[in-house]
Motif scaffolding. Structure first.
Motif, mmCIF file in Angstrom:
data_model
loop_
_atom_site.group_PDB
_atom_site.id
_atom_site.type_symbol
_atom_site.label_atom_id
_atom_site.label_comp_id
_atom_site.label_asym_id
_atom_site.label_seq_id
_atom_site.Cartn_x
_atom_site.Cartn_y
_atom_site.Cartn_z
ATOM 1 N N LEU A 81 0.735 -1.240 0.091
ATOM 2 C CA LEU A 81 0.010 0.005 -0.024
ATOM 3 C C LEU A 81 0.849 1.080 0.017
ATOM 4 C CD1 LEU A 81 -2.949 1.043 0.283
ATOM 5 C CD2 LEU A 81 -2.572 1.244 2.561
ATOM 6 N N SER B 68 -9.696 1.760 -3.446
ATOM 7 C CA SER B 68 -10.379 2.587 -2.371
ATOM 8 C C SER B 68 -9.540 3.306 -1.314
ATOM 9 C CB SER B 68 -11.645 1.847 -1.856
ATOM 10 O OG SER B 68 -11.220 1.017 -1.057
ATOM 11 N N THR B 69 -8.844 2.255 -1.107
ATOM 12 C CA THR B 69 -7.818 3.032 0.196
ATOM 13 C C THR B 69 -6.855 3.983 -0.497
ATOM 14 O OG1 THR B 69 -7.656 0.679 0.894
ATOM 15 C CG2 THR B 69 -6.211 2.240 1.807
ATOM 16 N N VAL C 2 -10.287 -3.003 -2.986
ATOM 17 C CA VAL C 2 -9.933 -2.527 -1.626
ATOM 18 C C VAL C 2 -8.835 -1.531 -1.822
ATOM 19 C CG1 VAL C 2 -9.131 -3.104 0.645
ATOM 20 C CG2 VAL C 2 -10.750 -4.730 -0.455
ATOM 21 N N ILE D 26 -18.359 -1.653 -1.561
ATOM 22 C CA ILE D 26 -17.034 -2.479 -1.545
ATOM 23 C C ILE D 26 -16.922 -3.730 -0.998
ATOM 24 C CG2 ILE D 26 -14.763 -1.892 -0.834
ATOM 25 C CD1 ILE D 26 -15.200 1.120 -0.762
ATOM 26 N N VAL D 27 -17.434 -3.590 0.349
ATOM 27 C CA VAL D 27 -17.629 -5.040 1.215
ATOM 28 C C VAL D 27 -18.244 -6.289 0.221
ATOM 29 C CG1 VAL D 27 -18.320 -6.061 3.036
ATOM 30 C CG2 VAL D 27 -17.433 -3.745 3.156
ATOM 31 N N SER E 44 -12.477 -8.539 4.355
ATOM 32 C CA SER E 44 -12.747 -7.950 2.972
ATOM 33 C C SER E 44 -13.173 -6.319 3.358
ATOM 34 C CB SER E 44 -13.713 -8.665 2.272
ATOM 35 O OG SER E 44 -14.589 -9.537 3.139
ATOM 36 N N VAL E 45 -13.399 -6.093 4.681
ATOM 37 C CA VAL E 45 -13.653 -4.497 4.921
ATOM 38 C C VAL E 45 -12.520 -3.888 4.794
ATOM 39 C CG1 VAL E 45 -14.506 -3.234 6.772
ATOM 40 C CG2 VAL E 45 -15.472 -5.537 6.451
ATOM 41 N N PRO E 46 -12.639 -2.811 4.081
ATOM 42 C CA PRO E 46 -11.577 -1.770 4.040
ATOM 43 C C PRO E 46 -11.276 -1.167 5.384
ATOM 44 C CG PRO E 46 -13.253 -1.260 2.246
ATOM 45 C CD PRO E 46 -13.850 -2.173 3.261
ATOM 46 N N VAL F 296 -16.334 -6.872 -2.965
ATOM 47 C CA VAL F 296 -14.951 -7.556 -2.586
ATOM 48 C C VAL F 296 -15.313 -8.950 -2.161
ATOM 49 C CG1 VAL F 296 -13.112 -7.797 -0.882
ATOM 50 C CG2 VAL F 296 -13.793 -5.638 -2.214
ATOM 51 N N GLY G 49 -19.243 2.039 1.385
ATOM 52 C CA GLY G 49 -18.568 0.996 2.086
ATOM 53 C C GLY G 49 -19.119 -0.297 1.970
ATOM 54 N N GLY H 221 -14.125 4.794 -3.027
ATOM 55 C CA GLY H 221 -13.071 5.095 -2.098
ATOM 56 C C GLY H 221 -12.920 6.680 -2.099
ATOM 57 N N PHE I 227 -10.180 1.404 6.527
ATOM 58 C CA PHE I 227 -10.509 3.046 6.737
ATOM 59 C C PHE I 227 -12.074 3.018 6.827
ATOM 60 C CE2 PHE I 227 -10.666 2.805 2.298
ATOM 61 C CZ PHE I 227 -11.792 3.175 1.829
ATOM 62 N N TRP I 228 -12.677 2.245 6.223
ATOM 63 C CA TRP I 228 -14.182 2.349 6.386
ATOM 64 C C TRP I 228 -14.689 1.995 7.858
ATOM 65 C CZ3 TRP I 228 -18.527 -1.358 5.493
ATOM 66 C CH2 TRP I 228 -19.838 -0.760 5.588
ATOM 67 N N GLY J 116 0.264 -1.135 6.051
ATOM 68 C CA GLY J 116 -0.651 -0.594 5.272
ATOM 69 C C GLY J 116 -1.967 -0.191 6.304
ATOM 70 N N PHE K 242 -9.003 7.204 -0.557
ATOM 71 C CA PHE K 242 -9.323 7.624 0.488
ATOM 72 C C PHE K 242 -8.022 8.506 1.151
ATOM 73 C CE2 PHE K 242 -9.709 7.220 5.401
ATOM 74 C CZ PHE K 242 -10.830 7.881 5.296
ATOM 75 N N PHE L 168 -4.824 7.749 9.752
ATOM 76 C CA PHE L 168 -5.418 9.114 8.995
ATOM 77 C C PHE L 168 -6.932 9.244 9.704
ATOM 78 C CE2 PHE L 168 -7.735 10.553 5.413
ATOM 79 C CZ PHE L 168 -7.324 11.772 5.360
#
Lengths: 310, 347
Positions: free
Chosen positions: A154, A242-243, A239, A284-285, B165-167, A288, A281, A257, B169-170, B285, A246, B292
């Motif tokens: 990342l 989107s990161t 993912v 995305i979930v 699978s959850v980002p 994914v 969100g 994102g 940041f979210w 990461g 963000f 943030f």
């Protein structure tokens, strides 16, 4: 060169029968694959969700008006909760969150697919090459792969995207270049297993070169693995996209994102504007998770060693 | 200690151990060489990567200030941009070795100094998060594998995969919304940002104050990271359960708990440990996103702020530091694993 041509001609001269046999075998394999995949319920759910998402992304430009995405021409009130006109509320400049979600799907999916594709190509080339060649070439390729495997992907992608400047292609490049290492490892292991088989030796004895062995024998054998792995790579690429968006390396277009970045900048989470934080969100979930389910189902179906276990 | 026939047929133990130590030393040297090469690659990559910047770095440096062409030329000379590439590279390497990472465009302060201030909070967050994640993941993984197929197994594996699978940041935003901003009936239980408030108390109360700020960031990091420990521990223990020695231990009539705690788990632990360290880059990461979201004053936040700038000197410095730290951790893990697990040593 002439040996190669002779070989192909020989196979061709074997008449239409051999080709027909091959075609029938391929069709039977496809049918077997569909049956096996159909037996995997999680995989079916995943495929269904993906179908809906891709359809939504394709249909959006036909049924909605892109002018709603323009900040200066947005019609809604700022940060308004869901209402009849705006089923998912509005953002800080009065745009419909639902509309942004639909248009964002295109960007998120496209970048996800393209960067996964790039990552798979690099990973497959590195994997097959480092498994096929011996000696220093293989050692150098492995070292590079290990290096990319260890580094925080990342952080590397963020630096790449920031240094190269914005745009969708930069984001695709940044994700693709930083995420191929584990694929290369996987493909390399498979390549080593394939190359140990006797028919490779026979092919070499008949005069097949590196290129022929790698593309005609190794590649078809690792292809199913590549396919299953691509599905999983798309999931992580979405993912990552989107990161990146963000954290500030965005493609200049609205993606899921990017929407969340907007919601963070305007303090949507702390001011209780849940309609701006939850939907992107969740999308995305869901996507994914769907890719992950499909990937795992494909792995189970395509990898005979796993088939007995699950 | 009784000697088994198998041991008698082997070489005398003393020589064996000396050989093992020599091979360990050789292994450690090879790994150290690999790490140094990796760090070298990082430095080279950083140098060339940051020369890909479209446009002149001096333009980024003087973005908000009106300058004359003469001043620009002077600045270029000061930054060494007019010299040949080889010379610039040598200069870059020498300065990096002296930990001189340049000056931040934004803060007008040495980057090394800025980084130094931010290391502590990051270590606090990542350290606490990792400790909790490893503990929780291994405990759940063990339990799930021991009764695999059961309700606990299905539930915890499902939860872990979903959280995976959850980002990051979210998830952070959600926790922020529910537990800090106070949504609906729940009042704001935790602070929304930072590591301390302006009116932070002194003494032992200060620790509590920081801990209060740490809860949500740490929870977010744990939720995303612990899944891999759970899954690795689970599959590794499942492998062990299939082994003959576990059957033997059971056949001896040992209590179930003893079989698990004294036989299976210690063996399953080793592969888990190494995989845990392999994934340290992933944790980094996650930590960047968490820092943030919660404005946690660590390296990750510094890095993300530098991207927005863009403050190339700070980006370059943090990037190199993080990469080097990850390489060092991985190498350490490899060597420690080699010491702990005789199975790899013989291989």
């Amino acid at each position: 060169m002439s040996t190669k041509e002779e070989e192909t001609r020989e196979v061709g001269d074997g008449a239409g029968t051999s080709r027909a046999i091959a075609r029938a075998r391929r069709r039977a394999a496809l049918a077997r694959f569909c049956r096996a995949y159909g037996g995997n319920r999680a995989g079916l759910y995943g495929a269904a969700i993906l179908l809906v998402a891709v359809l939504a992304a394709l249909v959006t430009p036909l049924v909605t008006d892109p002018s709603g995405m323009d900040v200066t021409r947005a019609t809604g009130a700022k940060m308004a909760p869901p209402s009849a006109d705006f089923p998912l509320g509005t953002d800080e400049s009065g745009r419909s969150v639902l509309l942004m979600l639909l248009w964002g799907a295109r960007v998120s999916l496209l970048i996800g697919f393209m960067s996964a594709l790039l990552s798979m190509v690099i990973g497959t080339v590195f994997g097959i090459a480092s498994g096929h060649f011996r000696g220093w070439a293989s050692a150098v390729l492995m070292r590079v792969t290990d290096w990319f495997l260890v580094l925080p992907a990342l952080v590397l992608a963020l630096v790449l995207a920031a240094v190269l400047g914005g745009g969708a292609s930069t984001i695709i490049l940044a994700i693709g270049v930083t995420s191929w290492a584990s694929t290369a490892r996987l493909i390399r292991a498979q390549t080593l297993a394939v190359e140990a088989r006797p028919y490779i030796e026979r092919s070499r004895a008949l005069g097949a070169g590196h290129w022929h062995v790698m593309t005609r024998h190794v590649l078809p054998n690792v292809a199913p693995l590549v396919l299953a792995n691509t599905t999983l790579t798309v999931a992580s690429a979405i993912v990552t996209e989107s990161t990146l968006a963000f954290l500030g390396a965005d493609s200049g277009q609205v993606s899921w994102g990017g929407m969340l970045r907007g919601s963070y900048d305007w303090g949507a989470a702390t001011s209780g504007a849940w309609w701006y934080v939850l939907p992107p969100g969740l999308c995305i979930v869901l996507v994914v998770l769907a890719f992950t389910l499909c990937g795992r189902a494909l792995e189970t179906v395509l990898n005979p060693r796993l088939r007995g276990a699950s | 200690m009784s000697t088994s026939p198998a041991e008698l047929t082997k070489a005398p133990p003393k020589d064996d151990r000396g050989g093992a130590r020599r091979s360990l030393a050789r292994y450690a040297l090879v790994k150290l060489g690999g790490a140094l090469l990796g760090i070298g690659l990082v430095v080279v990559a950083t140098f060339f990567l940051f020369r890909l910047i479209p446009g002149d770095p001096t333009i980024a440096y003087t973005r908000d200030v009106p300058v004359t062409p003469e001043q620009l030329a002077l600045l270029r000379r000061q930054m060494g941009l007019d010299r040949p590439l080889g010379e610039q590279f040598l200069d870059f390497v020498l300065r990096t070795l002296r930990l001189d990472l340049g000056t931040s465009y934004e803060y007008r302060r040495p980057v090394a100094e800025l980084i130094g201030e931010r290391v502590g909070p990051t270590l606090l967050l990542v350290g606490t998060g990792l400790a909790v994640a490893v503990g929780l993941g291994m405990w759940q993984g063990t339990r799930a594998a021991w009764r695999h197929g059961g309700r606990f197994d299905r539930f915890s594996t499902g939860t872990a995969l979903t959280l995976w699978s959850v980002p990051t940041f979210w998830l952070g935003l959600l926790l922020l919304m529910v537990f800090a901003a106070g949504m609906g009936p729940i009042p704001g239980l935790f602070p929304t940002r930072g590591m301390e408030d302006v009116d932070a108390p002194d003494g032992p109360l200060y620790l509590l104050h920081v801990a209060h700020h740490l809860v949500l960031p740490c929870l977010t990091l744990v939720a995303v990271v612990y899944a891999q420990y759970l899954l690795v521990m689970r599959s590794s223990l499942l492998d062990e359960i299939g082994q003959d020695y576990v059957t033997t231990a059971r056949a001896k009539g040992l209590r179930d708990d003893d079989v698990r705690r004294r036989h299976a788990v210690p063996n399953a632990l080793l592969p888990t440990v190494t995989l845990v360290f392999m994934q340290i880059g992933f944790v980094v990461g996650g930590a960047v996103s968490v820092e943030f979201v919660y404005s946690w004053p660590g390296l990750g936040l510094l890095f993300v702020e530098a991207i927005r700038g863009p403050d190339y000197a700070v980006m370059q410095g943090t990037f190199m530091l993080v990469c080097v730290a990850v390489i060092v951790m991985n190498t350490l893990a490899d060597v420690v694993y080699h010491v702990l697990d005789p199975r790899v040593r013989s291989a």
